[in-house]
Design a protein around this motif. Structure first.
Motif, PDB file in Angstrom:
ATOM      1  N   GLU A   1      43.754  40.715  27.922  1.00 35.84           N
ATOM      2  CA  GLU A   1      45.113  40.190  27.995  1.00 35.84           C
ATOM      3  C   GLU A   1      46.136  41.065  27.272  1.00 35.84           C
ATOM      4  O   GLU A   1      47.216  40.603  26.911  1.00 35.84           O
ATOM      5  N   LEU A   2      45.814  42.340  27.082  1.00 31.99           N
ATOM      6  CA  LEU A   2      46.822  43.281  26.590  1.00 31.99           C
ATOM      7  C   LEU A   2      47.923  43.407  27.643  1.00 31.99           C
ATOM      8  O   LEU A   2      47.653  43.451  28.844  1.00 31.99           O
ATOM      9  N   ASP A   3      49.162  43.450  27.204  1.00 32.38           N
ATOM     10  CA  ASP A   3      50.283  43.516  28.132  1.00 32.38           C
ATOM     11  C   ASP A   3      51.270  44.599  27.689  1.00 32.38           C
ATOM     12  O   ASP A   3      51.862  44.477  26.608  1.00 32.38           O
ATOM     13  N   PRO A   4      51.452  45.689  28.487  1.00 30.54           N
ATOM     14  CA  PRO A   4      50.802  45.957  29.772  1.00 30.54           C
ATOM     15  C   PRO A   4      49.378  46.462  29.563  1.00 30.54           C
ATOM     16  O   PRO A   4      49.077  47.054  28.523  1.00 30.54           O
ATOM     17  N   MET A   5      48.505  46.218  30.543  1.00 27.87           N
ATOM     18  CA  MET A   5      47.110  46.605  30.421  1.00 27.87           C
ATOM     19  C   MET A   5      46.951  48.117  30.503  1.00 27.87           C
ATOM     20  O   MET A   5      47.535  48.775  31.365  1.00 27.87           O
ATOM     21  N   ASP A   6      46.176  48.661  29.583  1.00 25.42           N
ATOM     22  CA  ASP A   6      45.917  50.095  29.536  1.00 25.42           C
ATOM     23  C   ASP A   6      44.773  50.308  28.563  1.00 25.42           C
ATOM     24  O   ASP A   6      44.298  49.366  27.923  1.00 25.42           O
TER      25      ASP A   6
ATOM     26  N   VAL B   1      43.839  50.203  35.107  1.00 20.17           N
ATOM     27  CA  VAL B   1      42.914  49.541  34.187  1.00 20.17           C
ATOM     28  C   VAL B   1      43.031  48.033  34.389  1.00 20.17           C
ATOM     29  O   VAL B   1      44.134  47.479  34.387  1.00 20.17           O
ATOM     30  N   GLU B   2      41.897  47.368  34.545  1.00 16.52           N
ATOM     31  CA  GLU B   2      41.859  45.917  34.667  1.00 16.52           C
ATOM     32  C   GLU B   2      40.802  45.365  33.722  1.00 16.52           C
ATOM     33  O   GLU B   2      39.704  45.910  33.637  1.00 16.52           O
ATOM     34  N   VAL B   3      41.140  44.291  33.006  1.00 20.34           N
ATOM     35  CA  VAL B   3      40.203  43.602  32.126  1.00 20.34           C
ATOM     36  C   VAL B   3      40.326  42.108  32.399  1.00 20.34           C
ATOM     37  O   VAL B   3      41.410  41.551  32.290  1.00 20.34           O
TER      38      VAL B   3
END
Length: 252
Positions: A186-191, A246-248
């Motif tokens: 759930e990091l925003d933006p994802m990287d 990147v997707e988590v």
């Protein structure tokens, strides 16, 4: 991700998480298109590194994995400073100044930031909170040559810069600290993400100056003294980055 090589380009990638106490590899797919012969080795910090040559033209690199990881991170405000003479030998390297963490030039700043906090975890938390509260998270103000002193002068940076400051200040306080790269749910933006760990109370604890509160859901890909040790791609020839995604996500 896709990469483009004008000619055959030797490359070392660091894109495979390893299993450990706080995370476990359940399954993994690692694809290179086109396929090329690849070898893997473990670097001095225990990271898994993949060595191959990108052929002239475009290559697509796709890595996906299912990991079991902790929902929360350990927090122990009472963890004390471990005297240097009592530190494990393999931890001592994380007391040294490094390319992006010139801790030998930061003792006065470290004492100012740590203030009257109790030596150990409380000092590191004071450092993390100071970075979070006093530096602006901002893209474009730093580059590949920016070190911790530069970031302090700029008053801004991204996760890599925040981690460098945290490591450098901790080392100036004689607290071993290492940079970590990986993923944060759930990091925003994802990287790809960076944070730091400090060795207090006889173990490593996680500190992330980009976040206001401790957060779990982390997957560690690499540890090192600073960004020079944990680049996810190290190319030894001309190479252009193309698309990267990147997707988590959480299963179940």
């Amino acid at each position: 991700m896709t990469v483009q090589a004008a000619e055959d380009c030797p490359l070392v990638a660091m894109m495979r998480p390893r299993s450990g106490e706080a995370q476990w590899m359940v399954s993994e797919i690692y694809e290179l298109r086109p396929w090329v012969p690849t070898t893997e080795y473990m670097d001095p910090y225990g990271n898994l590194c993949q060595r191959f040559t990108v052929p002239k033209g475009e290559m697509r690199i796709e890595v996906s994995m299912v990991m079991e990881t902790e929902d929360v991170i350990a927090v122990e405000p009472s963890a004390g400073l471990v005297p240097v003479e009592s530190l494990p030998s393999d931890v001592l390297i994380y007391l040294l100044q490094s390319r992006y963490c010139p801790s030998d030039k930061m003792e006065d700043k470290a004492r100012e930031i740590a203030g009257d906090a109790t030596p150990g975890y409380a000092q590191v938390e004071a450092v993390r909170a100071w970075i979070h509260d006093n530096l602006e998270y901002k893209y474009g103000v730093s580059d590949g040559s920016t070190d911790a002193l530069d970031s302090l002068a700029l008053g801004a940076g991204v996760c890599r810069d925040f981690a460098h400051i945290g490591c450098a200040i901790c080392r100036a306080l004689h607290i071993p600290a290492r940079m970590v790269v990986g993923y944060l749910h759930e990091l925003d933006p994802m990287d790809m993400h960076a944070w730091f760990e400090a060795f207090v109370g006889g173990r490593w604890y996680t500190f992330d100056a980009t976040q206001s509160q401790p957060r779990g859901g982390r997957i560690v890909v690499g540890y090192g003294r600073d960004a020079a040790d944990v680049a996810f791609l190290s190319n030894y020839g001309p190479l252009e980055m193309g698309e990267m995604k990147v997707e988590v996500s959480r299963l179940g």
